[in-house]
Design a protein around this motif. Structure first.
Motif: not given
Ligand code: ASP
Length: 332
Positions: A136-137, A195-200, A206-207
């Motif tokens: 999570g963030r 890109p998903a991890l960058n957004a996190l 959030d997750l």
């Protein structure tokens, strides 16, 4: 009658010539193969877990093959665009696909699929098995899985769960997590884990549930919060990390396996040569050490074969199909 015999004789002769031609072409190809760089197609964004495995493998396989293995990322539709591309590519030994569990979940997740994972490919062998992590963030107000589940339940309408595309294994993991908790949240698909991890990391979602190959460094650096590992047993790369199973999600298990595929009709001699290079690469210390550091386990010898991959794909397709259909989830 005589004409009939003559016809049969010339048919037999034509078949013999055709068979010899195939044999000659096949053996000539086997001797000269590979004569130019080979493309290894990755179905997700560069810098993500599948890409990391592919690039490390490509470097290790280039040595025994004596030719460069070039990684190409073809993104979209949870990995199905890349698989469809390879299914339709020329079966000449110069295009291969590396893919994960998505090959076994796509037939259930996609009602319209332009390829059949079980019949449209030649199977080279399995590569590595990789655990996933629920992260999570870093500023989420939960310290462990129990607190996270309570927080998610209380804030379900506000929680965003990222994944690497509908049909990606992170999608599958996220879906199983929601089912196990009994709470639905908003799913946000990206074109890969990178890109998903960058957004996190940026706090826009959030997750995320994703492979250790990419999450380990961020967990160790404390830039994301770890809520559990998706294997039943703890993993060697992070022995202090509790499993989701230990945290209360009984029998939760998702392990990401990777296979290498070629278009149907690729000559057996080529598959054998590519498979031999794959098995050599899996023993290469540069490959093996990097994978161990990232929490990945080299596939056992029996799975590094064409038969090993094909029968594993069959059993995984049988395993996930009913789970996905029971969840009533579609990616298209
Ligand atoms: N880890 C991704 C998935 O969930 C794909 C990737 O970017 O490697 O399928």
């Amino acid at each position: 009658m005589r004409q009939h015999t003559r016809l049969i004789r010339s048919a037999v002769l034509a078949t013999t010539v055709a068979v010899s031609l195939v044999l000659v072409t096949g053996s000539t190809l086997a001797q000269s193969y590979p004569a130019k760089p080979i493309s290894l197609i990755v179905p997700f964004a560069a810098g993500g877990p599948t890409d990391i495995v592919a690039r490390t493998l490509a470097a290790a396989m280039s040595k025994p093959l004596g030719q460069t293995v070039l990684v190409e990322n073809k993104l979209g539709a949870g990995g199905t665009l890349a698989a469809s591309y390879v299914a339709k590519a020329a079966p000449d030994g110069y295009t291969f696909l590396i893919h994960h569990n998505g090959m076994s979940t796509a037939p259930a997740l996609y009602r319209k699929l332009s390829f059949n994972p079980l019949t449209d490919f030649e199977y080279v062998g399995q590569v590595v098995d990789v655990p996933m992590t629920l992260i999570g963030r870093k500023d989420l107000p939960a310290k462990n899985l129990q607190e996270l589940m309570a927080y998610v339940k209380a804030n379900a309408s506000k929680i965003n769960l990222a994944n690497a595309g509908l049909g990606a294994v992170s999608h599958l993991c996220g879906m199983l997590f929601q089912k196990a908790m009994g709470t639905e949240v908003t799913t946000v698909p990206f074109s890969g884990t990178a890109p998903a991890l960058n957004a996190l990391l940026g706090g826009q979602v959030d997750l995320l549930c994703d492979q250790t190959t990419q999450t380990t460094q961020h967990i160790k650096a404390g830039t994301v919060k770890l809520f559990g590992v998706t294997t039943k047993e703890r993993i060697r790369a992070m022995p202090d990390a509790a499993t989701l199973n230990e945290g209360g999600l009984k029998d939760f298990e998702v392990i990401v396996w990777h296979g290498v595929y070629a278009p149907k009709g690729t000559p057996v001699s080529v598959i054998e040569k590519f498979n031999a290079a794959l098995r050599t690469a899996l023993k290469d210390p540069a490959f093996a050490n990097r994978m161990t550091d990232l929490g990945a386990e080299i596939a056992p010898d029996a799975k590094q074969t064409p038969e090993g991959l094909k029968s594993w794909l069959q059993s995984e397709t049988q395993k996930w199909g009913p789970v996905i259909r029971a969840a009533g989830v579609y990616a298209d």
